[in-house]
Design an enzyme around this catalytic site. Structure first.
Site, PDB file in Angstrom:
ATOM      1  N   CYS A 142       0.830  -1.210   0.000  1.00 32.88           N
ATOM      2  CA  CYS A 142       0.000   0.000   0.000  1.00 32.88           C
ATOM      3  C   CYS A 142       0.859   1.252   0.000  1.00 32.88           C
ATOM      4  CB  CYS A 142      -0.933  -0.004   1.207  1.00 32.88           C
ATOM      5  SG  CYS A 142      -1.939   1.483   1.313  1.00 32.88           S
ATOM      6  N   CYS A 145      -0.520   4.123   2.072  1.00 34.93           N
ATOM      7  CA  CYS A 145      -0.351   4.019   3.525  1.00 34.93           C
ATOM      8  C   CYS A 145       1.098   4.292   3.933  1.00 34.93           C
ATOM      9  CB  CYS A 145      -0.706   2.624   4.026  1.00 34.93           C
ATOM     10  SG  CYS A 145      -2.135   1.879   3.254  1.00 34.93           S
ATOM     11  N   ASP A 146       2.045   3.772   3.170  1.00 35.74           N
ATOM     12  CA  ASP A 146       3.429   3.724   3.648  1.00 35.74           C
ATOM     13  C   ASP A 146       4.416   4.598   2.875  1.00 35.74           C
ATOM     14  OD1 ASP A 146       2.605   1.823   5.517  1.00 35.74           O
ATOM     15  OD2 ASP A 146       2.843   0.200   4.080  1.00 35.74           O
TER      16      ASP A 146
END
Ligand code: NAP
Length: 323
Positions: A142, A145-146
């Site tokens: 992701c 997200c990261d």
């Protein structure tokens, strides 16, 4: 008078499993039909769109909309018409009884006259020797997200579809260099997504290569890749982030052995409708879609599932040609 397949005393409770565009559209239609659905939101409330950024292809948003905002709006629309939400996932379904019984991981079991399965799909991993060990330590599926954690880094994205191009382009906001590793010499992604990646000076494409392993003790500090034609292996020694974008697997675990699936565990539905092989169980969205897999097609099939469920609860026969 209740139809034969429902007991007189049981209210028409419909349970929706999953809260992506398919589940929420189904819930919206069910609520507006006074069927008071309960949505089990699952482990990722809002589904895959909550880990994406700009959504430019959902009709009605000419300037685009952020994935999480789109899902918040869908949920608010369902709430307005009385949908009940439960922050839990269903881990077991008893299909031998009527009403069905669904068991959440924390709460009490619940009865359901009809179930709409909209559990979607989850990111696929390659199964490399050190991939799981380094998950969260440089290995991710992701970018949204990261990506922030890779400021100034060299990161690799593996895959050749829309997700890979989107993630590679997005990661250039943080990384100094993004290498897209793809096993063939052409991308599967839509032309517009490909072009965005090609036009980005920070994106480099390593054609005809596959990733053999992720290197690193406590966190990723390199990647081993192999040329699929020559078999030659190379170590990319300065890579600190490895993002997988190689597709998804359907979330069908509690339904194994209970609802008919294809060889890749996608639920089978009757062509042109959302009926599964089990009367009372309907499927919509990515959990049954091996072709389109778009937010808008998921939403459309969620609408179909709600209408199919409504008709069945009113007494319509289960189609004889359901899978
Ligand atoms: P996808 O289209 O199935 O592409 C998966 C990619 O991963 C393919 O290029 C495939 O290579 C590669 N791959 C699969 N297994 C691999 C392996 N073991 N080793 C190396 N490479 C592997 O998946 P996706 O990109 O996640 O897209 C899924 C759906 O969502 C699509 O319908 C897409 O259009 C949609 N989507 C849309 C948007 C958007 O419109 N904004 C964004 C993301 C996704 P091959 O090409 O060689 O098979």
């Amino acid at each position: 008078m209740a139809p034969d397949h429902l007991e007189e005393t049981v209210s028409h409770r419909v349970v929706v499993l999953g809260s992506g565009p398919a589940g929420l559209t189904a819930a919206l239609y069910l609520s507006r039909a006074n069927l008071a659905p309960t949505v089990f939101e699952g482990l990722q409330p809002g589904g895959q769109l909550t880990i994406t950024t700009d959504v430019d292809n959902f009709p009605g948003f000419p300037e685009g909309i952020m994935g999480p905002e789109l899902m918040d709006r869908m949920k608010a629309q369902c709430t307005r018409f009385g949908t009940e939400f439960v922050m839990d996932e269903i881990v077991e379904i008893d299909t031998s009884k009527r009403p069905f019984v669904v068991k959440p991981s924390f709460g009490e079991p619940m009865e359901a006259d009809a179930i709409i399965v909209a559990t979607g799909a989850s990111a696929q991993y390659l199964g490399l020797p050190n991939e799981t060990r380094l998950r969260g330590h440089g290995v991710s599926a992701c970018a949204t997200c990261d990506g922030f954690f890779f400021q100034g880094a060299h990161v690799v994205v593996v895959g050749g579809g829309d997700s890979a191009c989107e993630e590679a382009t997005f990661l250039t906001k943080f990384a100094r260099k993004v290498t897209l590793v793809h096993r063939r010499d052409s991308l599967r992604a839509s032309k517009i997504m490909q072009q965005r990646a090609f036009d980005n000076p920070k994106v480099e494409i390593l054609w005809k290569h596959e990733v053999v392993d992720v290197l690193g003790d406590q966190k990723v500090d390199g990647l081993k890749v192999r040329n699929v034609e020559t078999g030659a292996e190379t170590v990319m020694g300065d890579v600190t982030g490895f993002f997988l974008a190689i597709g998804h697997v359907p979330n069908t675990k509690p339904l194994v052995g209970k609802v008919a699936m294809d060889g890749s565990s996608y639920l089978l539905t009757r062509p042109g409708s959302t009926h599964t092989n089990v009367p009372g169980i309907f499927a919509c969205g990515d959990v049954q879609d091996t072709v389109y897999r778009q937010a808008i097609t998921a939403a459309g099939s969620g609408c179909s599932a709600a209408l199919d469920a409504e008709k069945w609860l009113e007494g319509a026969d289960w189609p004889a040609d359901a899978p």
